[in-house]
Design a protein around this motif. Structure first.
Motif, PDB file in Angstrom:
ATOM      1  N   ALA A  31       0.834  -1.205   0.000  1.00  0.00           N
ATOM      2  CA  ALA A  31       0.000   0.000   0.000  1.00  0.00           C
ATOM      3  C   ALA A  31       0.867   1.254   0.000  1.00  0.00           C
ATOM      4  CB  ALA A  31      -0.924  -0.013   1.212  1.00  0.00           C
ATOM      5  N   ARG A  32       1.928   1.240   0.794  1.00  0.00           N
ATOM      6  CA  ARG A  32       2.824   2.403   0.819  1.00  0.00           C
ATOM      7  C   ARG A  32       3.438   2.650  -0.551  1.00  0.00           C
ATOM      8  NH1 ARG A  32       8.021   3.869   4.638  1.00  0.00           N
ATOM      9  NH2 ARG A  32       8.933   5.352   3.164  1.00  0.00           N
ATOM     10  N   LYS A  33       3.886   1.576  -1.205  1.00  0.00           N
ATOM     11  CA  LYS A  33       4.495   1.739  -2.531  1.00  0.00           C
ATOM     12  C   LYS A  33       3.493   2.324  -3.521  1.00  0.00           C
ATOM     13  CE  LYS A  33       7.442  -0.604  -5.891  1.00  0.00           C
ATOM     14  NZ  LYS A  33       6.837   0.048  -7.065  1.00  0.00           N
ATOM     15  N   ALA A  34       2.240   1.879  -3.441  1.00  0.00           N
ATOM     16  CA  ALA A  34       1.215   2.424  -4.331  1.00  0.00           C
ATOM     17  C   ALA A  34       1.026   3.922  -4.100  1.00  0.00           C
ATOM     18  CB  ALA A  34      -0.103   1.673  -4.127  1.00  0.00           C
ATOM     19  N   ILE A  35       1.004   4.327  -2.823  1.00  0.00           N
ATOM     20  CA  ILE A  35       0.873   5.758  -2.507  1.00  0.00           C
ATOM     21  C   ILE A  35       2.083   6.522  -3.005  1.00  0.00           C
ATOM     22  CG2 ILE A  35       0.763   7.443  -0.624  1.00  0.00           C
ATOM     23  CD1 ILE A  35      -0.813   5.288   0.973  1.00  0.00           C
ATOM     24  N   ASP A  36       3.277   6.007  -2.706  1.00  0.00           N
ATOM     25  CA  ASP A  36       4.508   6.698  -3.102  1.00  0.00           C
ATOM     26  C   ASP A  36       4.664   6.766  -4.612  1.00  0.00           C
ATOM     27  OD1 ASP A  36       4.997   6.994  -0.426  1.00  0.00           O
ATOM     28  OD2 ASP A  36       6.617   5.515  -0.327  1.00  0.00           O
ATOM     29  N   ASP A  37       4.112   5.774  -5.322  1.00  0.00           N
ATOM     30  CA  ASP A  37       4.185   5.755  -6.788  1.00  0.00           C
ATOM     31  C   ASP A  37       3.120   6.630  -7.441  1.00  0.00           C
ATOM     32  OD1 ASP A  37       6.320   4.037  -6.652  1.00  0.00           O
ATOM     33  OD2 ASP A  37       5.198   2.238  -7.231  1.00  0.00           O
ATOM     34  N   GLY A  38       2.254   7.253  -6.634  1.00  0.00           N
ATOM     35  CA  GLY A  38       1.243   8.164  -7.168  1.00  0.00           C
ATOM     36  C   GLY A  38      -0.047   7.512  -7.610  1.00  0.00           C
ATOM     37  N   ALA A  39      -0.317   6.277  -7.164  1.00  0.00           N
ATOM     38  CA  ALA A  39      -1.496   5.552  -7.644  1.00  0.00           C
ATOM     39  C   ALA A  39      -2.804   6.223  -7.255  1.00  0.00           C
ATOM     40  CB  ALA A  39      -1.478   4.119  -7.128  1.00  0.00           C
TER      41      ALA A  39
ATOM     42  N   LEU B  57      -6.533  12.688  13.329  1.00  0.00           N
ATOM     43  CA  LEU B  57      -5.110  12.998  13.344  1.00  0.00           C
ATOM     44  C   LEU B  57      -4.781  13.879  12.145  1.00  0.00           C
ATOM     45  CD1 LEU B  57      -3.787   9.316  13.826  1.00  0.00           C
ATOM     46  CD2 LEU B  57      -4.888  10.792  15.519  1.00  0.00           C
ATOM     47  N   ARG B  58      -4.121  15.001  12.398  1.00  0.00           N
ATOM     48  CA  ARG B  58      -3.674  15.867  11.300  1.00  0.00           C
ATOM     49  C   ARG B  58      -2.200  15.576  11.038  1.00  0.00           C
ATOM     50  NH1 ARG B  58      -5.476  20.420   8.792  1.00  0.00           N
ATOM     51  NH2 ARG B  58      -7.193  20.625  10.305  1.00  0.00           N
ATOM     52  N   HIS B  59      -1.907  15.011   9.888  1.00  0.00           N
ATOM     53  CA  HIS B  59      -0.525  14.723   9.517  1.00  0.00           C
ATOM     54  C   HIS B  59       0.190  16.000   9.094  1.00  0.00           C
ATOM     55  CE1 HIS B  59      -0.957  10.243   9.381  1.00  0.00           C
ATOM     56  NE2 HIS B  59      -2.230  10.568   9.219  1.00  0.00           N
ATOM     57  N   ALA B  60       1.499  15.984   9.183  1.00  0.00           N
ATOM     58  CA  ALA B  60       2.291  17.151   8.766  1.00  0.00           C
ATOM     59  C   ALA B  60       2.049  17.488   7.303  1.00  0.00           C
ATOM     60  CB  ALA B  60       3.779  16.870   9.009  1.00  0.00           C
ATOM     61  N   SER B  61       1.691  16.504   6.510  1.00  0.00           N
ATOM     62  CA  SER B  61       1.412  16.702   5.083  1.00  0.00           C
ATOM     63  C   SER B  61       0.070  17.372   4.839  1.00  0.00           C
ATOM     64  CB  SER B  61       1.423  15.352   4.364  1.00  0.00           C
ATOM     65  OG  SER B  61       0.385  14.518   4.879  1.00  0.00           O
ATOM     66  N   GLY B  62      -0.779  17.451   5.875  1.00  0.00           N
ATOM     67  CA  GLY B  62      -2.118  17.995   5.729  1.00  0.00           C
ATOM     68  C   GLY B  62      -3.197  16.939   5.637  1.00  0.00           C
ATOM     69  N   VAL B  63      -2.824  15.674   5.466  1.00  0.00           N
ATOM     70  CA  VAL B  63      -3.800  14.588   5.415  1.00  0.00           C
ATOM     71  C   VAL B  63      -4.496  14.457   6.769  1.00  0.00           C
ATOM     72  CG1 VAL B  63      -4.098  12.094   5.120  1.00  0.00           C
ATOM     73  CG2 VAL B  63      -2.490  13.338   3.655  1.00  0.00           C
TER      74      VAL B  63
ATOM     75  N   HIS C 272      -7.493   7.728   0.971  1.00  0.00           N
ATOM     76  CA  HIS C 272      -8.155   8.366  -0.165  1.00  0.00           C
ATOM     77  C   HIS C 272      -7.320   9.517  -0.711  1.00  0.00           C
ATOM     78  CE1 HIS C 272     -11.732   6.055   0.895  1.00  0.00           C
ATOM     79  NE2 HIS C 272     -11.502   6.413   2.157  1.00  0.00           N
ATOM     80  N   GLY C 273      -7.188   9.552  -2.017  1.00  0.00           N
ATOM     81  CA  GLY C 273      -6.469  10.627  -2.678  1.00  0.00           C
ATOM     82  C   GLY C 273      -7.313  11.257  -3.761  1.00  0.00           C
ATOM     83  N   GLN C 274      -6.767  12.259  -4.414  1.00  0.00           N
ATOM     84  CA  GLN C 274      -7.513  12.974  -5.440  1.00  0.00           C
ATOM     85  C   GLN C 274      -7.737  12.135  -6.692  1.00  0.00           C
ATOM     86  OE1 GLN C 274      -5.075  16.459  -5.928  1.00  0.00           O
ATOM     87  NE2 GLN C 274      -5.901  17.465  -4.102  1.00  0.00           N
TER      88      GLN C 274
ATOM     89  N   GLY D 219      -2.855   9.614  -6.439  1.00  0.00           N
ATOM     90  CA  GLY D 219      -2.632  11.044  -6.513  1.00  0.00           C
ATOM     91  C   GLY D 219      -2.260  11.600  -5.150  1.00  0.00           C
ATOM     92  N   GLU D 220      -2.553  12.867  -4.928  1.00  0.00           N
ATOM     93  CA  GLU D 220      -2.224  13.499  -3.651  1.00  0.00           C
ATOM     94  C   GLU D 220      -3.134  12.957  -2.551  1.00  0.00           C
ATOM     95  OE1 GLU D 220       0.111  16.031  -1.318  1.00  0.00           O
ATOM     96  OE2 GLU D 220       0.289  15.577  -3.464  1.00  0.00           O
ATOM     97  N   PRO D 221      -2.588  12.330  -1.493  1.00  0.00           N
ATOM     98  CA  PRO D 221      -3.443  11.823  -0.413  1.00  0.00           C
ATOM     99  C   PRO D 221      -4.187  12.960   0.287  1.00  0.00           C
ATOM    100  CG  PRO D 221      -1.265  10.820  -0.320  1.00  0.00           C
ATOM    101  CD  PRO D 221      -1.180  11.952  -1.308  1.00  0.00           C
ATOM    102  N   VAL D 222      -5.439  12.689   0.635  1.00  0.00           N
ATOM    103  CA  VAL D 222      -6.293  13.688   1.266  1.00  0.00           C
ATOM    104  C   VAL D 222      -6.739  13.245   2.659  1.00  0.00           C
ATOM    105  CG1 VAL D 222      -8.515  14.891   1.104  1.00  0.00           C
ATOM    106  CG2 VAL D 222      -7.130  14.522  -0.958  1.00  0.00           C
TER     107      VAL D 222
END
Length: 372
Positions: free
Chosen positions: A133-141, A231-237, A258-260, A143-146
């Motif tokens: 799952a992390r690789k999918a997020i990091d690879d942009g699957a 939880l508010r992540h430093a990234s804004g998620v 969930h991402g865009q 988009g920007e996580p929300v």
């Protein structure tokens, strides 16, 4: 290859069986000693495994032990860790790192001063489930996580655990017991957290043990047994977390991100594998093949990963991550108590990703000493 890491276990309760089974098939670690408050239990396990049964003081100072695996109850985590560090041993403990932030910081500070590594469960995040799952997020699957959701709903561990008292004492409850799996997964997937809001409830004053020799015995409940927060992540998620010992079941996914451009279903973070499902914008749900993480991993892989990590490089299941996760959880309990937003003062780096691979290889023993 170097020599296997020589491990001594303190605490031979229910969770120890999983570690003992894993160590049988890991070439990179070797069990050499065990200790328990019940000397007969320690002697029995030692005879079965062909190792030595020692007292805690003997094990934490024994020159034949490189790392102390701390499987005691949460209230004893800091005490045993500090004993081991004082004996010059690396430490890997069950979650949480300690019951309080002050105790957890004392363990990390002692480890740093002694030049030994400090690691902490959960290591479930090193398996193919969360890592894919992390690789999918990091690879942009996606988009920007929300946003993300993490849900754990059970009726309580007293139904199956023969000695569940500690789950309902200080350091227990659904958040401090099961939360580390979910919060560590969220930090692994989405990075550190900067603030939290939350609410909690304490619905029953007692629980009845449902199995074992104490079946029918009533035990007190001293902690909140349903906790929810954001939880508010430093990234804004924003991650929404629900941890409960007051429910029956849920059909909600364990974790969703969930991402865009898409959404991910992440498998149970209390397990090492499981299907990762992706729904891209305009598409349909599909299962991703394992693409990262240790194959066929089990409890104990965090010990092997720590040992195999070169000196000066943070191990993946390291103490700073465990401290940040504990900080998030205690901040959430404080937010629930006060009805306010609470800042999370600590931070950590996202642990290094795990490439798709088999178990870590046997390390040089000296690598468990030195900077974490």
């Amino acid at each position: 290859m170097g020599q296997p890491l020589r491990v001594g276990i303190v605490g031979l309760g229910a969770i120890s069986g999983a570690y003992l089974s894993t160590f049988e098939r890991l070439d990179s670690v070797r069990l050499v000693a065990v200790s328990d408050l019940d000397p007969d239990r320690a002697a029995s396990v030692a005879a079965e495994r062909g190792v030595r049964a020692l007292t805690v003081d003997q094990l934490t100072t024994d020159p034949g032990v490189d790392l102390v695996l701390n499987l005691t109850i949460p209230a004893a985590h800091a005490e045993i860790a500090l004993k081991a560090i004082a004996g010059g041993k690396a430490v890997y403990g069950e979650k949480p790192l300690a019951v309080t932030l002050d105790d957890a910081r004392s363990v990390l500070d002692a480890g740093r001063a002694a030049g030994v590594r400090v690691g902490c469960a959960p290591d479930t995040v090193l398996g193919t489930g969360v890592q894919t799952a992390r690789k999918a997020i990091d690879d942009g699957a996606i988009g920007e996580p929300v946003a993300a959701t993490a849900t754990m709903m059970t009726p309580g561990h007293e139904r199956w655990h023969p000695n569940p008292d500690f789950y309902y004492q200080s350091g227990g409850g659904p958040l401090l017991d099961m939360g580390p799996y979910y919060v560590t997964a969220l930090v692994t997937l989405l990075g550190p957290v900067v603030s939290v809001v939350g609410a909690a409830s304490h619905t029953r004053a007692t629980r009845e043990i449902g199995s074992g020799s104490r079946e029918g015995q009533v035990i007190p409940v001293d902690v909140d047994t349903h906790v929810t927060g954001v939880l508010r992540h430093a990234s804004g998620v924003l991650s929404t977390l629900v941890m409960s010992f007051d429910s029956v079941a849920t059909r909600a996914s364990q974790i969703e991100v969930h991402g865009q451009a898409g959404s991910l279903v992440v498998p149970d973070p209390n397990q090492f594998d499981g299907d990762v499902q992706l729904h891209e914008l305009g598409g349909a749900w599909r299962t991703l093949p394992p693409a990262a993480g240790y194959r066929d991993a089990a409890r104990g892989y965090g010990v092997a990963d720590l040992a195999a990590t070169p000196a000066g490089v943070p191990a993946r299941a390291n103490g700073e991550v465990a401290y940040h996760v504990l900080d998030i959880m205690t901040a959430l309990l404080a937010a629930a108590d006060t009805g306010t937003t609470v800042s999370v003062e600590s931070t950590c780096d996202r642990p290094a990703p795990v490439p798709l691979s088999d178990a870590p290889q046997a390390p040089e023993v000296a690598e468990v000493r030195g900077p974490r």
